[in-house]
Structure formats: structure tokens, C-alpha cells
Design a protein around this motif. Structure first.
Motif, PDB file in Angstrom:
ATOM      1  N   GLY A 148      -6.889   6.240  -4.942  1.00  0.00           N
ATOM      2  CA  GLY A 148      -8.338   6.075  -3.633  1.00  0.00           C
ATOM      3  C   GLY A 148      -7.124   5.649  -1.997  1.00  0.00           C
ATOM      4  O   GLY A 148      -7.769   5.214  -1.664  1.00  0.00           O
ATOM      5  N   GLY A 149      -5.905   6.324  -2.420  1.00  0.00           N
ATOM      6  CA  GLY A 149      -5.223   5.472  -1.215  1.00  0.00           C
ATOM      7  C   GLY A 149      -5.500   3.858  -0.891  1.00  0.00           C
ATOM      8  O   GLY A 149      -4.418   3.631  -0.368  1.00  0.00           O
ATOM      9  N   LEU A 150      -5.517   3.089  -2.078  1.00  0.00           N
ATOM     10  CA  LEU A 150      -5.225   1.743  -2.398  1.00  0.00           C
ATOM     11  C   LEU A 150      -3.608   1.788  -2.491  1.00  0.00           C
ATOM     12  O   LEU A 150      -3.166   0.304  -1.257  1.00  0.00           O
ATOM     13  CB  LEU A 150      -5.954   1.062  -3.443  1.00  0.00           C
ATOM     14  N   LEU A 151      -2.729   2.014  -3.275  1.00  0.00           N
ATOM     15  CA  LEU A 151      -1.607   1.034  -2.924  1.00  0.00           C
ATOM     16  C   LEU A 151      -1.007   1.628  -1.767  1.00  0.00           C
ATOM     17  O   LEU A 151      -0.159   0.963  -1.040  1.00  0.00           O
ATOM     18  CB  LEU A 151      -0.650   2.566  -4.027  1.00  0.00           C
ATOM     19  N   GLU A 152      -1.161   2.538  -0.537  1.00  0.00           N
ATOM     20  CA  GLU A 152      -0.361   3.255   0.182  1.00  0.00           C
ATOM     21  C   GLU A 152      -1.030   2.238   1.355  1.00  0.00           C
ATOM     22  O   GLU A 152      -0.655   1.560   2.013  1.00  0.00           O
ATOM     23  CB  GLU A 152      -1.354   4.274   0.909  1.00  0.00           C
ATOM     24  N   MET A 153      -2.167   1.935   1.630  1.00  0.00           N
ATOM     25  CA  MET A 153      -3.004   1.178   2.250  1.00  0.00           C
ATOM     26  C   MET A 153      -2.066  -0.777   2.063  1.00  0.00           C
ATOM     27  O   MET A 153      -2.258  -0.951   3.042  1.00  0.00           O
ATOM     28  CB  MET A 153      -4.640   0.948   2.011  1.00  0.00           C
ATOM     29  N   LEU A 154      -2.134  -0.878   0.901  1.00  0.00           N
ATOM     30  CA  LEU A 154      -1.553  -2.593   0.329  1.00  0.00           C
ATOM     31  C   LEU A 154       0.285  -2.104   0.576  1.00  0.00           C
ATOM     32  O   LEU A 154       0.358  -3.504   0.940  1.00  0.00           O
ATOM     33  CB  LEU A 154      -1.521  -2.371  -1.000  1.00  0.00           C
ATOM     34  N   ARG A 155       0.851  -1.200   1.254  1.00  0.00           N
ATOM     35  CA  ARG A 155       2.105  -1.066   1.761  1.00  0.00           C
ATOM     36  C   ARG A 155       2.082  -1.566   2.761  1.00  0.00           C
ATOM     37  O   ARG A 155       3.271  -1.745   3.156  1.00  0.00           O
ATOM     38  CB  ARG A 155       2.600   0.182   1.503  1.00  0.00           C
ATOM     39  N   LYS A 156       0.830  -1.824   3.756  1.00  0.00           N
ATOM     40  CA  LYS A 156       1.035  -1.718   4.939  1.00  0.00           C
ATOM     41  C   LYS A 156       1.181  -3.542   5.401  1.00  0.00           C
ATOM     42  O   LYS A 156       0.537  -4.289   4.530  1.00  0.00           O
ATOM     43  CB  LYS A 156      -0.094  -1.038   6.036  1.00  0.00           C
TER      44      LYS A 156
END
Length: 163
Positions: free
Chosen positions: A155-163
């Protein structure tokens, strides 16, 4: 009359066996669901102090942490770590200062020893709270241990956690 009693006894025995088998199956399913819930709770809660300490100390401490916390739940901790099925979200959360918390967990049996799950994960940093829905299929072995996780959509969580 004798035949009627015999028939009733056979039906009673058959019904008893059915209830026993259904009850055992339900208990196994409940145990499997509990294993998956526990796994997901560990995966999406934190990182806490113990995990933060293991992450700071390096790979050997992280592996020891995983063995202590995941061994009763998964068949092979090393394989699950190598496949990025254990602690990946926690590592990114730690590195970027996020805290994770499962807001809702839904688990559905889809076939023998296979379950589909959806976890609504809250992730928070600097007072900003967001959510992501993560779905995947989990397979367990005969001992009720998680063998693999497939078809994961984070659900895009890893992408969000990379910010």
C-alpha cells in the motif's frame, strides 16, 4: 424397533464424529489465525527499545532479536529475513524516525493452511499520522508455523517510510 434404535445409534455416532472433526478443524484454524495475528503485531508495532538496540548493534544482534521474537511463529527465521518478510518495515521506520502500529487486522482462510490478510498500519513521525493498507497471503505448515508470505502489496508503506 431394533432397526430404528440401531439406525439412531449410527446417526448419533456419525454426528458426534462430525462435530469432533469440525471442532478440531476450528481449533487449528483459530491457532493459525492467532499465529498470524501475533506475527503481524510484531511486524507492524514499533520499533521499540529492544529492536532499536538490536538495529544499532548490527546484523548479528538483529538476527538474535529475530530468532528470539519470531522463532515460535515462523518455520525458518533466516529464510524469512533473507526474503525480506521479517523486520523490513521496522528497519525503515527506525532509520527515518517513524513509529508503526496496526490499527486493524483482518485474516481470512482461503484454502488449507493458506490465509489472506489485510493490516491497516498507522505510521507516525513528528506528530503526523498516516495509514497504509497492507495485504498478502500467508502459508503455514502442519505445525502451524509461517512458511512464506506471498503476493504482498504494501500500500505504498515502504515508499512512505523512506521519506
Amino acid at each position: 424397533m431394533k432397526n430404528t434404535i440401531g439406525l439412531l445409534m449410527k446417526l448419533f455416532v456419525l454426528a458426534s464424529v462430525f462435530v469432533l472433526v469440525a471442532g478440531c478443524s476450528s481449533q487449528e484454524e483459530d491457532k493459525d489465525v492467532k499465529t498470524i495475528e501475533t506475527f503481524l503485531g510484531k511486524e507492524f508495532t514499533g520499533p521499540g527499545e529492544e529492536l532499536a538496540s538490536a538495529l544499532e548493534k548490527g546484523p548479528s544482534q538483529l538476527k538474535e532479536y529475530a530468532e528470539e521474537n519470531y522463532k515460535p511463529l515462523v518455520m525458518n527465521v533466516g529464510d524469512m529475513m533473507d526474503a525480506n518478510h521479517i523486520l523490513v518495515f521496522q528497519q525503515f521506520a527506525y532509520e527515518k524516525g517513524y513509529q508503526l502500529k496496526p490499527a486493524a487486522i483482518d485474516i481470512e482462510k482461503v484454502e488449507d493452511q493458506a490465509y489472506q490478510y489485510e493490516v491497516e498500519v498507522e505510521y507516525e513521525k513528528d506528530g503526523q499520522k498516516n495509514t497504509a493498507a497492507i495485504t498478502a497471503r500467508v502459508n503455514l505448515n502442519d505445525e502451524g508455523e509461517i512458511v512464506t508470505i506471498r503476493n504482498m502489496d504494501d500500500g505504498g508503506l515502504l515508499e512512505m517510510l523512506r521519506k
